[in-house]
Design a protein around this motif. Sequence first.
Motif, PDB file in Angstrom:
ATOM      1  N   TYR A   1      -5.271   4.552   2.975  1.00  0.00           N
ATOM      2  CA  TYR A   1      -3.990   4.944   3.553  1.00  0.00           C
ATOM      3  C   TYR A   1      -4.151   6.217   4.389  1.00  0.00           C
ATOM      4  O   TYR A   1      -3.667   6.301   5.517  1.00  0.00           O
ATOM      5  N   LEU A   2      -4.850   7.208   3.818  1.00  0.00           N
ATOM      6  CA  LEU A   2      -4.987   8.492   4.513  1.00  0.00           C
ATOM      7  C   LEU A   2      -5.896   8.429   5.727  1.00  0.00           C
ATOM      8  O   LEU A   2      -5.761   9.226   6.647  1.00  0.00           O
TER       9      LEU A   2
ATOM     10  N   TYR B   1       2.415   1.780  -3.376  1.00  0.00           N
ATOM     11  CA  TYR B   1       1.367   2.230  -4.294  1.00  0.00           C
ATOM     12  C   TYR B   1       1.067   3.719  -4.108  1.00  0.00           C
ATOM     13  O   TYR B   1       1.004   4.488  -5.071  1.00  0.00           O
ATOM     14  N   VAL B   2       0.906   4.108  -2.838  1.00  0.00           N
ATOM     15  CA  VAL B   2       0.593   5.510  -2.534  1.00  0.00           C
ATOM     16  C   VAL B   2       1.727   6.428  -2.996  1.00  0.00           C
ATOM     17  O   VAL B   2       1.478   7.503  -3.552  1.00  0.00           O
TER      18      VAL B   2
ATOM     19  N   ILE C   1      -5.661   4.938  -1.775  1.00  0.00           N
ATOM     20  CA  ILE C   1      -5.097   6.180  -1.234  1.00  0.00           C
ATOM     21  C   ILE C   1      -5.921   6.645  -0.041  1.00  0.00           C
ATOM     22  O   ILE C   1      -5.384   7.038   0.996  1.00  0.00           O
TER      23      ILE C   1
ATOM     24  N   LEU D   1       0.830  -1.205   0.000  1.00  0.00           N
ATOM     25  CA  LEU D   1       0.000   0.000   0.000  1.00  0.00           C
ATOM     26  C   LEU D   1       0.868   1.259   0.000  1.00  0.00           C
ATOM     27  O   LEU D   1       0.616   2.205  -0.750  1.00  0.00           O
ATOM     28  N   THR D   2       1.924   1.237   0.833  1.00  0.00           N
ATOM     29  CA  THR D   2       2.806   2.398   0.908  1.00  0.00           C
ATOM     30  C   THR D   2       3.475   2.684  -0.427  1.00  0.00           C
ATOM     31  O   THR D   2       3.540   3.832  -0.876  1.00  0.00           O
TER      32      THR D   2
ATOM     33  N   VAL E   1       1.637  12.997   1.893  1.00  0.00           N
ATOM     34  CA  VAL E   1       0.735  12.382   0.909  1.00  0.00           C
ATOM     35  C   VAL E   1      -0.495  13.268   0.698  1.00  0.00           C
ATOM     36  O   VAL E   1      -0.922  13.493  -0.434  1.00  0.00           O
TER      37      VAL E   1
ATOM     38  N   VAL F   1      -1.295  14.600  -2.993  1.00  0.00           N
ATOM     39  CA  VAL F   1      -2.509  14.138  -3.689  1.00  0.00           C
ATOM     40  C   VAL F   1      -3.554  15.251  -3.778  1.00  0.00           C
ATOM     41  O   VAL F   1      -4.237  15.387  -4.789  1.00  0.00           O
TER      42      VAL F   1
ATOM     43  N   SER G   1       1.194   9.338  -5.696  1.00  0.00           N
ATOM     44  CA  SER G   1       1.542  10.706  -5.288  1.00  0.00           C
ATOM     45  C   SER G   1       2.502  11.328  -6.292  1.00  0.00           C
ATOM     46  O   SER G   1       2.346  12.491  -6.681  1.00  0.00           O
TER      47      SER G   1
ATOM     48  N   VAL H   1     -10.910  11.146  -3.582  1.00  0.00           N
ATOM     49  CA  VAL H   1     -10.168  10.783  -2.369  1.00  0.00           C
ATOM     50  C   VAL H   1     -10.768  11.476  -1.149  1.00  0.00           C
ATOM     51  O   VAL H   1     -10.980  10.854  -0.106  1.00  0.00           O
TER      52      VAL H   1
ATOM     53  N   ARG I   1       2.073  11.100   6.407  1.00  0.00           N
ATOM     54  CA  ARG I   1       0.700  11.239   5.942  1.00  0.00           C
ATOM     55  C   ARG I   1       0.456  12.626   5.362  1.00  0.00           C
ATOM     56  O   ARG I   1      -0.162  12.771   4.308  1.00  0.00           O
TER      57      ARG I   1
END
Lengths: 265, 292
Positions: free
Chosen positions: B97-98, A9-10, B94, A6-7, B109, B113, A14, B172, B106
Amino acid sequence: MMNRVLTVYVAIVSGLMIFPIAIVIVASLNSAAYLSFPPSGFSLTWYQQVMSDPIWSDALWLTLKIGVAVASLSTVLGVAAALGLRAVDNTLSGVLQTFFLSPLMLPTVLIGLALMQFYQSLGIKASVLTVTLGQLLIACPYVIRLVLASFNGIDPRLERAASILGANPVRVFWHVTFPLIRHAVLAGFLFSFIVSLDDVNIALFLSDTHTTPLPVQLFSYIEQNADSLGAAAASLLVLLACLAVFICDRIVGIEWLFGAKQRSS
Amino acid sequence: MSTTVENGRLSAAGNSLLRLNAGLLLVPALLFYAALFVWPLVLSTWGSFAPAGQLSLETYAHFFGDEFYRSVLWRSMRISAITTLMTLIIGYPIAVYLSQNWRKGRSLVVFLVIAPMFVSAVVRSYGWIIILGPNGILSSLMNSIGIPMGHLLYSEAGVIIALTHVFLPFMVIALVGSLQQIDPSLARAAQILGANGVSVFLRVILPLTLPGISAGSVIVFCLAASGFVTPALVGGAAVPVMPYLVYKEGLLVLNWPFASAVALILLVATALVTAIYTFAVRDGASKRRVVR
């Protein structure tokens, strides 16, 4: 394992989000007129050219003027409307909220087209005012929404206490209500500025050759030629947006977008 | 004693007066909306139904009677739907994750994003022109690896890629909003009861985020359908969409009744699609609950 995937991918997404914007900035710093890879050399000539050409510099000043006008007017109108919405009963308030937010539901080209026809039927010529009033329609809803959301965090007894102690409504607003919602007001002001800065759809219909804001000018230019001069003008827009977002983040924290609690100061 | 009652009454009277006064603060905004929003839209709508002063449906007949215009409407809807799906698929991880608060990096990101949302669509479309163009980064890269590839500029795929980039932040934000409201103990409870990661996601998390998915999809679909700058720059005349048609007919051809009709058809089509979609999502969610 799952978390690592996941990291990664993010991180990739980004990077991809920033990439197209970064590329424009790279292109603007390239010494050749057209971007090739790798860039042929570093230079700031294109910025010099943009600033010295009256077509571009006028457009930039006009954009700043309109942006500040839209931000100021939408803040005043929006805060007043939000205060008014708080005073009427819930049913009416709900109906009016939907009404005030409705410009965001419509295609912006429809608003631009309708306003253009309206101005022309009255014989009103394009000016800073016509573009400002048009963009006000898509900026004001944000101010209303932000200020209304900030009312939820206020204890109504504070205002009542002030008025029992003899403060008139204006004083209550100025000394009690306003300090409690000032973050939302400021965020609304900056957000309106950004909305104005990003708008092409409405300004395109409402501007003429003498009143062309930078985004519209840039749009017309890029349609014809994608060169480093256009990239430099585009980078100026990025710079302005970054400035507004940075100030916004310093003041309220970018988290307010998620409807999360605002950072208390 | 009586004075306090009187005082109470006084303050009550004062309060209602205050409320009335505060209600008057709505007047400027209402007047502004009436003059510059409602009235122009009414005029524009009237113009599309009465191009020559009397009521007729000829502008609409002209639109729906023409193969080309129908194809533009269909393309607009298709591009918006695919863009919505792309933002959902790319944006969901995403958002997951957030919405987990404990992670380092965080805010970086969030910045990477979400911040592009504030950069003008003109600038971002320009970035995609440079990337997707004939001598652009993508085809140079592909050719250097040895995969011959034409460029994607002025193609529907290119427009969808650029639109996905432009509207991903909106999706998102909507998803994070609904993920943050989920009680983390629900997932833990499912795990304790023996569900593995995949079924926790499919049977607990995903159903609970349906409102967020629905809200995000509606926002992205509407924005993509009415987006003008990106299709015009990345797709150009080769990929005409409804807003492009409004621009062309309104500013270049100067056929205002027809331009208004096109804009209204776009509005109604978007509203219909989002209404059906919202209904289907809600319906699906309630059906599943009945099965359980």
